[in-house]
Write a protein that holds these residues in place. Structure first.
Motif, short mmCIF file in Angstrom:
data_model
loop_
_atom_site.label_atom_id
_atom_site.label_comp_id
_atom_site.label_asym_id
_atom_site.label_seq_id
_atom_site.Cartn_x
_atom_site.Cartn_y
_atom_site.Cartn_z
N UNK A 12 0.68 -0.90 0.29
CA UNK A 12 0.21 0.01 -0.18
C UNK A 12 0.73 1.43 0.05
N UNK A 13 0.80 2.04 -0.59
CA UNK A 13 1.39 3.57 -1.45
C UNK A 13 0.60 4.01 0.12
N UNK A 14 1.30 5.78 0.45
CA UNK A 14 0.66 6.30 0.95
C UNK A 14 1.16 7.77 0.10
N UNK A 15 0.54 8.05 -1.35
CA UNK A 15 0.59 9.03 -1.78
C UNK A 15 -0.82 9.61 -2.14
N UNK A 16 -1.74 8.97 -1.27
CA UNK A 16 -2.89 9.37 -1.24
C UNK A 16 -3.50 9.88 0.48
N UNK A 17 -2.40 9.52 1.06
CA UNK A 17 -2.88 10.03 2.41
C UNK A 17 -3.40 10.88 2.84
N UNK A 20 -6.58 3.28 -13.61
CA UNK A 20 -6.67 3.72 -11.82
C UNK A 20 -4.98 4.21 -11.84
N UNK A 21 -3.74 3.76 -12.40
CA UNK A 21 -2.70 4.10 -12.14
C UNK A 21 -2.30 5.61 -12.27
N UNK A 22 -3.04 6.53 -13.72
CA UNK A 22 -2.93 7.76 -13.62
C UNK A 22 -3.91 8.66 -12.72
N UNK A 23 -4.80 8.08 -12.58
CA UNK A 23 -5.72 8.44 -11.26
C UNK A 23 -4.81 8.91 -9.70
N UNK A 24 -4.59 8.05 -9.84
CA UNK A 24 -3.68 7.87 -8.90
C UNK A 24 -2.20 9.29 -8.33
N UNK A 25 -1.90 9.44 -9.95
CA UNK A 25 -0.77 10.25 -10.10
C UNK A 25 -1.54 11.33 -9.68
N UNK A 26 -2.12 11.68 -10.62
CA UNK A 26 -2.51 12.95 -10.52
C UNK A 26 -3.46 13.14 -9.26
N UNK A 27 -4.50 12.37 -8.57
CA UNK A 27 -5.22 13.17 -7.77
C UNK A 27 -3.71 13.47 -6.52
N UNK A 28 -2.53 11.88 -6.18
CA UNK A 28 -1.52 12.71 -5.56
C UNK A 28 -0.85 14.06 -5.99
#
Length: 187
Positions: free
Chosen positions: A1-6, A170-178
């Protein structure tokens, strides 16, 4: 689990008839990256997911979009399914939420037919996007620069065509949301 969007909260806006996998997979991706999600709808209770044209699971709604403010959220996901965005685009509160969210510069992930709600909110003009083939004409008519690609990113707006695109989406939304807010967002 990443914390990019914590410490980020992601709104998911849907109603009956959403394509189930287009909600569950992006939800799982952002939650695995540390985000909290809230399912907003135009009605209380539960909403019906679909597996294309067959009923899927029912999902408990966390709140009404009419009671939500964009200040509560860091990002927005708009899943597809034919009935879902077709119903949402007729709801004044849902359209206003999408319009205000887009104008705020906060990132948005939209897949498949979900772009109909954005077209109704009049926020796609000048944006580079993709969507399900039958939605592309509507996006062009609303002023979008429409392409046929797996995933398209334009200043925090991430769009994809269909469930086959979910891994890239999904990969791209995590990047952009971060990344967060995009100040130069076109309104």
């Amino acid at each position: 689990m990443s914390n990019a969007l914590r410490n980020k909260t992601v709104a998911i806006l849907a109603t009956d008839g959403f394509e189930q996998v287009e909600l569950t997979e992006p939800k799982k991706a952002v939650e695995q990256a540390g985000a909290t999600t809230r399912l907003l709808s135009i009605k209380d209770g539960e909403i019906q997911g679909m597996h294309h044209d067959k009923p899927g699971d029912r999902f408990k709604v966390d709140g009404l979009v009419a009671d939500a403010t964009i200040d509560e959220f860091d990002a927005l996901i708009l899943p597809g399914g034919v009935a879902n965005p077709d119903t949402l685009r007729l709801d004044e509160a849902a359209v206003a939420f999408v319009r205000d969210f887009t104008r705020s510069g906060k990132p948005i992930g939209v897949i498949c037919h979900g772009a109909w709600t954005m077209a109704e909110a009049d926020v796609v003009r000048g944006r580079r996007m993709t969507a399900w083939p039958s939605v592309r004409t509507d996006l062009r008519n609303a002023g979008a620069d429409v392409v046929d690609e797996e995933v398209v990113t334009d200043k925090g707006l991430v769009s994809s065509r269909n469930p086959d695109d979910l891994p890239a989406f999904c990969k791209k939304i995590v990047e952009e949301f971060a990344e967060g807010r995009h100040e130069d967002r076109v309104s």
